[in-house]
Motif scaffolding. Structure first.
Motif, PDB file in Angstrom:
ATOM      1  N   ARG A   1     -29.923  11.290  23.569  1.00  0.00           N
ATOM      2  CA  ARG A   1     -28.604  11.866  23.303  1.00  0.00           C
ATOM      3  C   ARG A   1     -28.023  11.273  22.027  1.00  0.00           C
ATOM      4  NH1 ARG A   1     -25.549  11.882  29.191  1.00  0.00           N
ATOM      5  NH2 ARG A   1     -27.051  13.219  30.269  1.00  0.00           N
ATOM      6  N   ARG A   2     -27.351  12.190  21.293  1.00  0.00           N
ATOM      7  CA  ARG A   2     -26.744  11.730  20.065  1.00  0.00           C
ATOM      8  C   ARG A   2     -25.616  10.764  20.380  1.00  0.00           C
ATOM      9  NH1 ARG A   2     -24.985  16.176  15.835  1.00  0.00           N
ATOM     10  NH2 ARG A   2     -27.239  16.423  15.911  1.00  0.00           N
ATOM     11  N   ALA A   3     -25.589   9.718  19.666  1.00  0.00           N
ATOM     12  CA  ALA A   3     -24.558   8.719  19.895  1.00  0.00           C
ATOM     13  C   ALA A   3     -23.179   9.319  19.643  1.00  0.00           C
ATOM     14  CB  ALA A   3     -24.782   7.516  18.979  1.00  0.00           C
ATOM     15  N   VAL A   4     -22.231   9.037  20.520  1.00  0.00           N
ATOM     16  CA  VAL A   4     -20.873   9.562  20.388  1.00  0.00           C
ATOM     17  C   VAL A   4     -20.177   8.853  19.229  1.00  0.00           C
ATOM     18  CG1 VAL A   4     -18.642   9.847  21.520  1.00  0.00           C
ATOM     19  CG2 VAL A   4     -20.752  10.037  22.845  1.00  0.00           C
ATOM     20  N   PRO A   5     -19.643   9.631  18.268  1.00  0.00           N
ATOM     21  CA  PRO A   5     -18.971   8.996  17.124  1.00  0.00           C
ATOM     22  C   PRO A   5     -17.622   8.427  17.546  1.00  0.00           C
ATOM     23  CG  PRO A   5     -18.807  11.377  16.969  1.00  0.00           C
ATOM     24  CD  PRO A   5     -19.663  11.085  18.168  1.00  0.00           C
ATOM     25  N   THR A   6     -17.638   7.252  18.091  1.00  0.00           N
ATOM     26  CA  THR A   6     -16.416   6.645  18.629  1.00  0.00           C
ATOM     27  C   THR A   6     -15.334   6.539  17.573  1.00  0.00           C
ATOM     28  OG1 THR A   6     -17.823   5.355  20.106  1.00  0.00           O
ATOM     29  CG2 THR A   6     -15.527   4.653  19.881  1.00  0.00           C
ATOM     30  N   ARG A   7     -15.712   6.190  16.387  1.00  0.00           N
ATOM     31  CA  ARG A   7     -14.718   6.028  15.320  1.00  0.00           C
ATOM     32  C   ARG A   7     -14.059   7.362  14.985  1.00  0.00           C
ATOM     33  NH1 ARG A   7     -15.701   3.308   9.349  1.00  0.00           N
ATOM     34  NH2 ARG A   7     -13.536   3.514   8.625  1.00  0.00           N
ATOM     35  N   SER A   8     -14.844   8.433  14.933  1.00  0.00           N
ATOM     36  CA  SER A   8     -14.282   9.751  14.628  1.00  0.00           C
ATOM     37  C   SER A   8     -13.300  10.183  15.709  1.00  0.00           C
ATOM     38  CB  SER A   8     -15.390  10.787  14.493  1.00  0.00           C
ATOM     39  OG  SER A   8     -16.254  10.452  13.434  1.00  0.00           O
ATOM     40  N   ILE A   9     -13.670   9.939  16.970  1.00  0.00           N
ATOM     41  CA  ILE A   9     -12.766  10.303  18.065  1.00  0.00           C
ATOM     42  C   ILE A   9     -11.475   9.515  17.964  1.00  0.00           C
ATOM     43  CG2 ILE A   9     -12.457  10.169  20.552  1.00  0.00           C
ATOM     44  CD1 ILE A   9     -15.371  10.827  20.889  1.00  0.00           C
ATOM     45  N   ALA A  10     -11.583   8.250  17.652  1.00  0.00           N
ATOM     46  CA  ALA A  10     -10.382   7.420  17.531  1.00  0.00           C
ATOM     47  C   ALA A  10      -9.493   7.895  16.397  1.00  0.00           C
ATOM     48  CB  ALA A  10     -10.788   5.958  17.330  1.00  0.00           C
ATOM     49  N   VAL A  11     -10.108   8.249  15.265  1.00  0.00           N
ATOM     50  CA  VAL A  11      -9.320   8.729  14.124  1.00  0.00           C
ATOM     51  C   VAL A  11      -8.635  10.043  14.459  1.00  0.00           C
ATOM     52  CG1 VAL A  11      -9.470   9.592  11.768  1.00  0.00           C
ATOM     53  CG2 VAL A  11     -10.702   7.519  12.409  1.00  0.00           C
ATOM     54  N   THR A  12      -9.377  10.966  15.100  1.00  0.00           N
ATOM     55  CA  THR A  12      -8.794  12.249  15.482  1.00  0.00           C
ATOM     56  C   THR A  12      -7.655  12.087  16.469  1.00  0.00           C
ATOM     57  OG1 THR A  12     -10.946  13.328  15.144  1.00  0.00           O
ATOM     58  CG2 THR A  12      -9.299  14.522  16.435  1.00  0.00           C
ATOM     59  N   ALA A  13      -7.874  11.258  17.471  1.00  0.00           N
ATOM     60  CA  ALA A  13      -6.823  11.011  18.460  1.00  0.00           C
ATOM     61  C   ALA A  13      -5.596  10.388  17.812  1.00  0.00           C
ATOM     62  CB  ALA A  13      -7.352  10.124  19.576  1.00  0.00           C
ATOM     63  N   GLY A  14      -5.830   9.474  16.880  1.00  0.00           N
ATOM     64  CA  GLY A  14      -4.708   8.850  16.183  1.00  0.00           C
ATOM     65  C   GLY A  14      -3.923   9.844  15.350  1.00  0.00           C
ATOM     66  N   ALA A  15      -4.655  10.732  14.652  1.00  0.00           N
ATOM     67  CA  ALA A  15      -3.982  11.750  13.836  1.00  0.00           C
ATOM     68  C   ALA A  15      -3.166  12.703  14.698  1.00  0.00           C
ATOM     69  CB  ALA A  15      -5.011  12.522  13.016  1.00  0.00           C
ATOM     70  N   MET A  16      -3.745  13.094  15.847  1.00  0.00           N
ATOM     71  CA  MET A  16      -3.011  13.981  16.748  1.00  0.00           C
ATOM     72  C   MET A  16      -1.771  13.302  17.305  1.00  0.00           C
ATOM     73  SD  MET A  16      -6.096  15.870  18.840  1.00  0.00           S
ATOM     74  CE  MET A  16      -4.929  16.787  19.836  1.00  0.00           C
ATOM     75  N   ALA A  17      -1.887  12.043  17.630  1.00  0.00           N
ATOM     76  CA  ALA A  17      -0.732  11.309  18.150  1.00  0.00           C
ATOM     77  C   ALA A  17       0.369  11.214  17.103  1.00  0.00           C
ATOM     78  CB  ALA A  17      -1.167   9.911  18.592  1.00  0.00           C
ATOM     79  N   VAL A  18      -0.023  10.981  15.847  1.00  0.00           N
ATOM     80  CA  VAL A  18       0.971  10.917  14.764  1.00  0.00           C
ATOM     81  C   VAL A  18       1.647  12.270  14.574  1.00  0.00           C
ATOM     82  CG1 VAL A  18       1.247  10.624  12.278  1.00  0.00           C
ATOM     83  CG2 VAL A  18      -0.144   9.008  13.578  1.00  0.00           C
ATOM     84  N   ALA A  19       0.835  13.353  14.615  1.00  0.00           N
ATOM     85  CA  ALA A  19       1.394  14.700  14.435  1.00  0.00           C
ATOM     86  C   ALA A  19       2.368  15.047  15.560  1.00  0.00           C
ATOM     87  CB  ALA A  19       0.266  15.724  14.369  1.00  0.00           C
ATOM     88  N   VAL A  20       1.980  14.735  16.788  1.00  0.00           N
ATOM     89  CA  VAL A  20       2.862  15.022  17.923  1.00  0.00           C
ATOM     90  C   VAL A  20       4.143  14.206  17.828  1.00  0.00           C
ATOM     91  CG1 VAL A  20       3.100  14.796  20.423  1.00  0.00           C
ATOM     92  CG2 VAL A  20       0.997  15.730  19.453  1.00  0.00           C
ATOM     93  N   SER A  21       4.012  12.956  17.441  1.00  0.00           N
ATOM     94  CA  SER A  21       5.201  12.106  17.299  1.00  0.00           C
ATOM     95  C   SER A  21       6.122  12.635  16.209  1.00  0.00           C
ATOM     96  CB  SER A  21       4.784  10.667  16.984  1.00  0.00           C
ATOM     97  OG  SER A  21       4.000  10.130  18.029  1.00  0.00           O
ATOM     98  N   ALA A  22       5.533  13.051  15.071  1.00  0.00           N
ATOM     99  CA  ALA A  22       6.344  13.582  13.971  1.00  0.00           C
ATOM    100  C   ALA A  22       7.070  14.859  14.393  1.00  0.00           C
ATOM    101  CB  ALA A  22       5.465  13.843  12.749  1.00  0.00           C
ATOM    102  N   TRP A  23       6.354  15.753  15.103  1.00  0.00           N
ATOM    103  CA  TRP A  23       6.982  16.994  15.569  1.00  0.00           C
ATOM    104  C   TRP A  23       8.112  16.674  16.545  1.00  0.00           C
ATOM    105  CZ3 TRP A  23       8.212  19.435  20.051  1.00  0.00           C
ATOM    106  CH2 TRP A  23       8.529  20.792  19.974  1.00  0.00           C
TER     107      TRP A  23
END
Length: 371
Positions: free
Chosen positions: A62-84
């Motif tokens: 199985r392809r290794a899960v890109p943990t860093r990418s998931i963390a960055v995406t989750a962080g960006a979404m959290a920032v966007a939701v907070s800003a909205w």
């Protein structure tokens, strides 16, 4: 034919492969001793076959899960939701707007909220991709002393018409004629408008000058020319250019909107946090024909100067009001016209933007009823 190692001659030396196969057979416990099982009378043909090896499913890496990418995406979404959330909660329009309680009905080709009583009628006309609900509690306030009417303009909101193709100025004015006659009768009228509705308010008053006593326009999209309007709107950012200037892209987005109105309403609320969610979600209630004709005839190519001069000749006071943070309209040009047209006045409201009807619900009633 039997294999060679099962030959009838038990004394024949076994080949190397036969010895290896025999050595691979599992040992079995027989009365406390281990070793190869005994065969009766030394008959090799009666010896049991080796047990099959257990089957194991092939392993797939199985392809290794890109943990860093998931963390960055989750962080960006959290920032966007907070800003909205911050922008939405801090918006004066969100905190001040209340839904109108005056009921509505179909009046000819348009749906209209209407109620109240009195000797004067008040008509409120909303802006582009909106409905009469944008005026909120202002409708209720006006209905306490007047007959108030707030239609959804032809092709928008609950007046959406998927079959019609003509949404030009004459079609709008004809629909307003019927709705106003049925709602207000022959009463003298006060006209209030927001954004694109300002153009239609001036047009209707120019056709019915004896019935109109006063006009108040909030955030009117006035520019000295269509070229100036295009430049100003195009400079407001990619979203404004896509929706107002780039016709092909706007049509594609509008067709997508028509196919998924509920989803489009949610998207509209997401990209417009300064508006109350019920108002923002109504932005999807229109067709491409209604939208593009309104943009061209009521915004980009509106004949402001001839209209204002005709109303001045009829001695109808027109007041144009903008928030000091409103990017719509050329306030300087409006002030220049006001210096030349006696019955035109211009006012700016501090700490306000294009959401004036929702953020200042008492502003329009006070201006319309001013003596």
């Amino acid at each position: 034919m039997s294999p060679a190692w099962e030959s009838a001659d038990p004394t024949r030396p076994r080949r190397r492969c036969e010895r290896q196969l025999a050595d691979d057979r599992p040992a079995r416990c027989d009365h406390g001793r281990s070793g190869p099982p005994a065969s009766p009378a030394g008959d090799p043909t009666s010896m049991p076959l080796p047990a099959p090896l257990p089957w194991t499913a092939p392993s797939h890496r199985r392809r290794a899960v890109p943990t860093r990418s998931i963390a960055v995406t989750a962080g960006a979404m959290a920032v966007a939701v907070s800003a909205w959330t911050i922008a939405h909660r801090r918006s004066p329009a969100v905190s001040a707007w209340r839904p109108p309680t005056v009921s509505g009905e179909r009046l000819g080709r348009v749906w209209c909220r209407t109620g109240g009583s009195g000797s004067t009628g008040v008509v409120l006309l909303h802006g582009l991709v909106a409905t009469g609900d944008v005026f909120g509690s202002s409708i209720d306030d006006l209905a306490e002393r007047h007959v108030a009417a707030a239609p959804d303009l032809l092709g928008f909101g609950r007046s959406l018409d998927r079959q019609a193709t003509d949404f030009g100025s004459d079609a709008h004015l004809s629909a307003l004629d019927e709705a106003i006659d049925r709602a207000c009768g022959d009463r003298p009228l006060l006209l209030g408008a927001h954004s694109m509705g300002s153009t239609l308010a001036l047009r209707w008053a120019a056709r019915n000058p004896t019935r109109v006593g006063r006009i108040v326009c909030l955030g009117a999209p006035i520019w000295p020319s269509s070229h100036a309007a295009n430049e100003a709107l195009g400079g407001m950012g990619p979203m404004a250019r896509a929706l107002l200037i780039d016709g092909r892209l706007a049509q594609s987005l509008c067709e997508l909107n028509c196919a998924h109105r509920n989803l489009s309403g949610c998207v509209a609320a997401t990209i417009a946090p300064r508006w109350p969610i019920p108002i923002a979600r109504q932005a999807s209630l229109h067709t491409w024909e209604a939208y593009v004709q309104a943009v061209h005839q009521q915004i980009l190519h509106a004949d402001w100067l001839p209209l204002l001069r005709r109303l001045d000749e009829a001695r109808i006071p027109v007041e144009m009001v903008w928030g000091d943070q409103d990017p719509i309209g050329d306030v300087g040009y409006a002030k220049q016209l006001a210096s030349e047209i006696p019955h035109l006045t211009v006012r700016r409201i501090g700490k306000a933007d294009h959401t004036l009807p929702a953020s200042r619900p008492r502003l329009l009633p006070s201006l319309l009823q001013a003596t």
